[in-house]
Structure formats: C-alpha cells, structure tokens
Design a protein around this motif. Sequence first.
Motif, PDB file in Angstrom:
ATOM      1  N   GLN A   1       1.826 -15.842 -14.836  1.00  0.00           N
ATOM      2  CA  GLN A   1       1.830 -16.179 -13.308  1.00  0.00           C
ATOM      3  C   GLN A   1       1.104 -15.081 -13.021  1.00  0.00           C
ATOM      4  O   GLN A   1       2.836 -14.467 -13.228  1.00  0.00           O
ATOM      5  CB  GLN A   1       2.215 -17.585 -12.865  1.00  0.00           C
ATOM      6  N   ASP A   2       0.966 -15.025 -11.808  1.00  0.00           N
ATOM      7  CA  ASP A   2       0.539 -13.716 -10.489  1.00  0.00           C
ATOM      8  C   ASP A   2       1.038 -14.434  -9.422  1.00  0.00           C
ATOM      9  O   ASP A   2       0.584 -15.145  -8.978  1.00  0.00           O
ATOM     10  CB  ASP A   2      -0.085 -12.221 -11.013  1.00  0.00           C
ATOM     11  N   GLY A   3       1.615 -13.260  -8.567  1.00  0.00           N
ATOM     12  CA  GLY A   3       2.299 -13.798  -6.668  1.00  0.00           C
ATOM     13  C   GLY A   3       2.036 -12.641  -6.670  1.00  0.00           C
ATOM     14  O   GLY A   3       2.544 -11.379  -7.061  1.00  0.00           O
ATOM     15  N   ARG A   4       2.533 -12.976  -5.180  1.00  0.00           N
ATOM     16  CA  ARG A   4       2.734 -11.794  -4.413  1.00  0.00           C
ATOM     17  C   ARG A   4       3.854 -12.214  -3.078  1.00  0.00           C
ATOM     18  O   ARG A   4       4.019 -13.469  -3.013  1.00  0.00           O
ATOM     19  CB  ARG A   4       1.546 -11.257  -3.388  1.00  0.00           C
ATOM     20  N   LEU A   5       4.851 -11.404  -2.423  1.00  0.00           N
ATOM     21  CA  LEU A   5       5.834 -11.788  -1.591  1.00  0.00           C
ATOM     22  C   LEU A   5       5.529 -10.768  -0.865  1.00  0.00           C
ATOM     23  O   LEU A   5       4.667  -9.450  -1.145  1.00  0.00           O
ATOM     24  CB  LEU A   5       7.209 -12.451  -1.855  1.00  0.00           C
ATOM     25  N   ARG A   6       5.363 -10.654   1.160  1.00  0.00           N
ATOM     26  CA  ARG A   6       6.442  -9.622   1.412  1.00  0.00           C
ATOM     27  C   ARG A   6       7.331  -9.388   1.805  1.00  0.00           C
ATOM     28  O   ARG A   6       8.056 -10.678   2.897  1.00  0.00           O
ATOM     29  CB  ARG A   6       5.367  -9.447   1.995  1.00  0.00           C
ATOM     30  N   LEU A   7       8.136  -8.526   2.087  1.00  0.00           N
ATOM     31  CA  LEU A   7       9.813  -8.150   2.804  1.00  0.00           C
ATOM     32  C   LEU A   7       9.934  -7.434   4.139  1.00  0.00           C
ATOM     33  O   LEU A   7       9.025  -6.867   4.000  1.00  0.00           O
ATOM     34  CB  LEU A   7      10.506  -7.313   1.933  1.00  0.00           C
ATOM     35  N   ARG A   8      10.374  -7.894   4.959  1.00  0.00           N
ATOM     36  CA  ARG A   8      11.003  -7.097   6.365  1.00  0.00           C
ATOM     37  C   ARG A   8      12.296  -6.533   6.162  1.00  0.00           C
ATOM     38  O   ARG A   8      12.688  -6.892   6.410  1.00  0.00           O
ATOM     39  CB  ARG A   8      10.420  -7.701   7.202  1.00  0.00           C
ATOM     40  N   LEU A   9      11.919  -5.776   6.608  1.00  0.00           N
ATOM     41  CA  LEU A   9      12.869  -4.961   6.476  1.00  0.00           C
ATOM     42  C   LEU A   9      13.870  -3.877   7.373  1.00  0.00           C
ATOM     43  O   LEU A   9      13.310  -5.087   8.963  1.00  0.00           O
ATOM     44  CB  LEU A   9      13.171  -3.153   5.542  1.00  0.00           C
ATOM     45  N   SER A  10      14.728  -3.448   7.853  1.00  0.00           N
ATOM     46  CA  SER A  10      15.567  -3.300   9.723  1.00  0.00           C
ATOM     47  C   SER A  10      13.830  -2.584  10.652  1.00  0.00           C
ATOM     48  O   SER A  10      12.842  -1.324   9.749  1.00  0.00           O
ATOM     49  CB  SER A  10      16.050  -2.108   9.161  1.00  0.00           C
ATOM     50  N   GLY A  11      13.917  -2.745  11.329  1.00  0.00           N
ATOM     51  CA  GLY A  11      12.646  -2.479  12.312  1.00  0.00           C
ATOM     52  C   GLY A  11      11.137  -2.661  12.234  1.00  0.00           C
ATOM     53  O   GLY A  11      11.395  -4.377  11.722  1.00  0.00           O
ATOM     54  N   ARG A  12      10.800  -2.223  11.504  1.00  0.00           N
ATOM     55  CA  ARG A  12       9.300  -2.590  11.546  1.00  0.00           C
ATOM     56  C   ARG A  12       8.818  -2.873   9.871  1.00  0.00           C
ATOM     57  O   ARG A  12       7.211  -2.617   9.916  1.00  0.00           O
ATOM     58  CB  ARG A  12       7.593  -2.144  12.778  1.00  0.00           C
ATOM     59  N   ARG A  13       9.602  -1.865   9.239  1.00  0.00           N
ATOM     60  CA  ARG A  13       8.666  -1.647   7.862  1.00  0.00           C
ATOM     61  C   ARG A  13       8.638  -2.741   7.063  1.00  0.00           C
ATOM     62  O   ARG A  13       9.522  -3.621   7.089  1.00  0.00           O
ATOM     63  CB  ARG A  13      10.027  -0.967   7.453  1.00  0.00           C
ATOM     64  N   ARG A  14       7.340  -2.768   6.150  1.00  0.00           N
ATOM     65  CA  ARG A  14       7.613  -4.179   5.756  1.00  0.00           C
ATOM     66  C   ARG A  14       6.755  -3.617   3.695  1.00  0.00           C
ATOM     67  O   ARG A  14       6.672  -3.155   4.358  1.00  0.00           O
ATOM     68  CB  ARG A  14       6.362  -4.893   5.723  1.00  0.00           C
ATOM     69  N   VAL A  15       7.685  -3.832   3.579  1.00  0.00           N
ATOM     70  CA  VAL A  15       6.854  -3.915   1.468  1.00  0.00           C
ATOM     71  C   VAL A  15       6.579  -4.521   1.119  1.00  0.00           C
ATOM     72  O   VAL A  15       7.039  -6.147   1.747  1.00  0.00           O
ATOM     73  CB  VAL A  15       8.985  -3.193   0.957  1.00  0.00           C
ATOM     74  N   ASP A  16       5.076  -4.443   0.738  1.00  0.00           N
ATOM     75  CA  ASP A  16       4.662  -6.235  -0.326  1.00  0.00           C
ATOM     76  C   ASP A  16       5.045  -5.517  -1.466  1.00  0.00           C
ATOM     77  O   ASP A  16       5.633  -4.768  -2.667  1.00  0.00           O
ATOM     78  CB  ASP A  16       3.669  -5.702  -0.079  1.00  0.00           C
ATOM     79  N   LEU A  17       5.586  -7.021  -2.295  1.00  0.00           N
ATOM     80  CA  LEU A  17       5.944  -6.660  -3.488  1.00  0.00           C
ATOM     81  C   LEU A  17       4.428  -7.587  -4.236  1.00  0.00           C
ATOM     82  O   LEU A  17       4.281  -8.933  -4.224  1.00  0.00           O
ATOM     83  CB  LEU A  17       7.654  -7.052  -3.838  1.00  0.00           C
ATOM     84  N   ARG A  18       4.375  -7.282  -5.692  1.00  0.00           N
ATOM     85  CA  ARG A  18       3.458  -7.783  -6.616  1.00  0.00           C
ATOM     86  C   ARG A  18       4.567  -8.246  -7.827  1.00  0.00           C
ATOM     87  O   ARG A  18       4.884  -7.691  -8.139  1.00  0.00           O
ATOM     88  CB  ARG A  18       2.211  -7.165  -7.466  1.00  0.00           C
ATOM     89  N   MET A  19       3.942  -9.743  -8.041  1.00  0.00           N
ATOM     90  CA  MET A  19       4.909 -10.004  -9.751  1.00  0.00           C
ATOM     91  C   MET A  19       4.249 -10.589 -10.199  1.00  0.00           C
ATOM     92  O   MET A  19       3.281 -11.591 -10.182  1.00  0.00           O
ATOM     93  CB  MET A  19       5.728 -11.958  -8.431  1.00  0.00           C
ATOM     94  N   SER A  20       5.022 -10.476 -11.334  1.00  0.00           N
ATOM     95  CA  SER A  20       3.837 -10.804 -13.005  1.00  0.00           C
ATOM     96  C   SER A  20       5.261 -11.252 -13.372  1.00  0.00           C
ATOM     97  O   SER A  20       5.877 -10.422 -14.090  1.00  0.00           O
ATOM     98  CB  SER A  20       2.935  -9.843 -13.547  1.00  0.00           C
ATOM     99  N   THR A  21       4.659 -12.613 -14.300  1.00  0.00           N
ATOM    100  CA  THR A  21       5.701 -13.193 -14.933  1.00  0.00           C
ATOM    101  C   THR A  21       4.614 -13.755 -16.699  1.00  0.00           C
ATOM    102  O   THR A  21       3.348 -13.390 -16.554  1.00  0.00           O
ATOM    103  CB  THR A  21       6.148 -15.011 -14.878  1.00  0.00           C
TER     104      THR A  21
END
Length: 581
Positions: free
Chosen positions: A254-274
Amino acid sequence: MDSGKPASPLLRRLVAEDIASEAALRAAEQDLGHSGSSVIAWLAERKGTDLARLAGAIASEFGLPLLDLDRLAEMPPAGAGVDPEFFASRRLIPLAADNRRITLGLADPAQIMILDEARQRTGLEPRAVVVEHHKLAARLKSGGAGMAELALLDDELPPLEFEGEAPPEEDTAIVSSVQEAPVVRFVNSILLSAIRQGASDIHFEPYESSYRVRLRIDGLLQVAAQPPIGLAAKVCARLKVLARLDIAERRAPQDGRLRLRLSGRRRVDLRMSTLPTLHGEKVVVRILDSGAALPGLDELGMDTRQQRDFASALAQPQGMILVTGPTGSGKTVTLYAALSRLNALERNISAVEDPCEIQLPGINQVNINRAAGLTFASTLRAFLRQDPDVIMVGEIRDAETAAIATRAAQTGHLVLSTLHTEDAPATLARLRDLEVPPYAAASVRLIVAQRLVRRLCSQCRRPCAPRPQDVRRQGMDLDALPPGARLYRPGASSACGHCANGYRGRVGLFQVMPVSAAQRALIHAGAPMAEIEAQAELEKVADLRASGWEKARQGITSLEEVNRVTATGLSVPLAADRAVK
C-alpha cells in the motif's frame, strides 16, 4: 465480557479497588483485545492512573513480591550469562542472580509468559518481582539498555499535528484509544528525530526475532532504534492509520501520504509505502521537507564553468534541460534551484511531480493523481493550454511524456525534466530508447548528470599525503595531483562531536554538458553513444569522477567517498601511516 463486567480476574480486582472504571476497561478491551495484560499496558500509559496501586494489585493477583525501585540506589549486578539487550527488549530488569536463580523485575503480567524464554537464555530459574511501570522505564532508560524506543517516554516530547482528512470512522476509535499508548509516542519520537537529523527515509523492518528502525542520513542507512519485535505490528498499524491506509490489509503493498505540522508554519510531507515480508510488513517513510532552505545554483557544488553553462541554458527562451542520476542524487533540488532563478513576475512557470517535494511560491505545481487520470502526459497537455513560459516535469518515464516534452521544447517553451541515466552522454541514448526522433532530441540544450557525496567535517578532517600506489589504486591519474598535494580523510569517530563518522552534510558532483552544434549533428545522424562521449571529451566536458577528484583535492570530500559513489570496487582507504600533521 458478561453483563458489562470485566472477564479477567485482574481487571475485576482493578474495578473493585477503584483503580480503573468499568467504562475505561470496557473501551480498552474493545480496542486492544481481551487480554488483561494488554489493557494493563494501556492503563499504565493513561494519565491519572495510580501506578503504585496498579503495581500492588498486579502483585496481589499473581501472588508475586512487590519492589519499590526507588529503594535501590544502584542496580545490583545481575551475574554472568545475563544478556542486557535481551532483558531490555522484553522490558525486564535483572535484579539479582546466583548459580541457580535470577530475579527479574517486571511491570506487566504479560511478561510472566516470557519467563520460560529467560530460563532458556540464561540457564537459570527465573523469579518475578513486580515493579512500577514508570520506574521500570526510567531504570531501563538510564541504564543504557540499548532501548532507543524508551526515549518515547520522555514527557518533553512535543506533540505532532497531522494534517489532512480525518481517518474513517472505524479507525477513529483505534486512534483515540491509543493516544496515551507508548507506540504513539514511539512513532512521534522517530519521526521527529528523523526530521531533526535531516534523514531522507525511515525504514521500519521486522525480522524473525528482531525489529529495527533505520534512518537514511547523507545517503547511508544507520540504525536508530531496535524496539521489541512485539511492537512491529502496532507501529505499522499506527502509521497506516495516520496515512489513511487499510489497516486490515496485510497481504498487499500500500502507498499513502501524510503531513506533519511542526513549530510555526513549517510543514513536512511524508510518503509511506508498506510491503509484506516473511515476518511482517516493512514500512518505508520518505521525508519531503518542503520547508527546508532551498540552495542557490552557486551552492549546489558546480564549478565556475559548470555554473556558467547552466545559467546560459536557463537564459534561453526555449529548449530542454535534463538532469540525470539515480534516485536520491539530488535531481529535484537542482531543478528547483533553477526554477528559483527563473521565477519572475513576467514568467508563467508550471511544474508537475509525483509528488511535489518542494513548494515554491510563484510556481503552479501539480501532483500526479493516476486514480483521477492525472498523469505526466495528461498534465503536460493541460500545461500547453495554459500559456506557459517554463515547464518542469518531475520525471520522463515513458515515450508519450518524452514526445510531448520534446515537442514543447521545440515550440517556444523552456522545459526542465529528469531521467535515470549513468551520465550525460547516456541521456541522449535514453531518449532514443524512448522513441524520441533525432530532430526532436536535438532540442536538448543542456544535460546535467549528478551524484551526492558526503562532505568532510571541516572541524575534524585530517590531511594525508597520498602515495602513488594509493592514487593508482583509487583509479586516479597521478598527473591530476600536483607535487606536494594533500588529500583529506575523515576524523576519528566524530572527534568534533558535531558530525557522523567525520562527515557532515552532502555536496553534489556534476557533469554539465552543453549540447553543442557538433553534438547536435551527431544526434541528427543517429550516431552511437561512444561518438557522443568522444565529442564531449574533445570539448573538455569534465565527467563525474573528475568533478569528484577536484572536490577531493579541495578537501571538500575524501577520495574514498568519491569512489564509493562513482566507481564501486575502487574505494580503498589511503594509507593511514601517511597522515600529515
């Protein structure tokens, strides 16, 4: 569960002694299964639980002694034959041992089931003693048991915000029930640690009798944690819930995506593969930190001539610029450094990727969505109806995309894209494989081949005077080294305390090949790649190894690192006895 009463005698005792309510235990049993031990672990991590009374109830129910670890100023020696890593992975503490018996501290009755395994490992008869959950965790953590996952118990771990749609209803109960669970904080701590260390990927890998988490930092994998094998399925389920994947599907990738919001306005996108493996599902998380600082063209690692040739191609109103190299060689960063230079109010710039790894204001960015019919080819066609000046295609993967991209480069657009080839001349052969006709391939203005090598730490690098036989062994031309030249090697075991194994960060090696009139004639004639390579040599286009040797001479990287990336099998360490003080 009968008539709303807990089925386990231990859980009934907890209700009778007012340590936990029936409603809480019913919710825990529903979400975590009907094992009293798993509910105990859940309760131990739940705020408001009296851990001292909980430990006392466990001891009374199982007829075991109760020990307050605070009364032990130091952990007593466990005796010979005891494997600290084994006990730490099972969350047990060896308290004492003699020739016949070993005393083990535990906080969860589930650990009683592994006492037989302890007997087989040590050859001693195990004796269990109940200790409080948080005190056990503190002793394991301070004792350096090698359990990196215990760092998740740190109360100072900042909360993570996961953006996007809410999980499906059937997953909501699972998510809410484990908000206090160790696995949640473990996943959060691994994600935060990876982002802080600048990792590009996280590998969660289950094996038959072990489980490990590795981070890819500066291109190389390194172990970050070795949690108990029992956490593997729970960690995978947690990641699946975050990425909105099917947690019940364990037999198909499976493949998916998620996004983290860190301090301030910084965002980190994550791609996930199982990926289903022999011993469970392996999960790989790719970190796409769109908030990271984007380097300029002069910071990538190109020399003066290469920067000039690249800038000249970017100044053209039409044509194609191709960046080549394997996955993870920094092609996307190079493209966005180029787009950043081109980004101006008077230009319409559009980019399509799978997915967009770097967000750049002023650029019209599109994510591929194959389920909706949004492919590279269909998006390119749409771009051409949007009055573009500059088009960036994340990757040319098929003949259709190659045909549309080259056609756009011929009709008044500047097109930037990537291919997977070994070097710059091989790119033209790759276009031929993609059925691009010679007249269309001639629209290519510049080809950049690149690799990433680790940068020597400037604080702890050590100079060395290479011997001729060392230089030959590295595949380097002796004439390339002037008399008295010095090379550099990494410092011993991160002597400065700010780097990993003497390296810190990465820098690019580049082969920048402008497509000259002579090369364009060879393309039109359908000449073989060997002739194109020969022409590039005549025009003094430095290859990747030459670029690496120059950075080694400048002390930016080591010759061993250059050969690791550009010539497998040649990486032989320079003689240590020739170190220069």
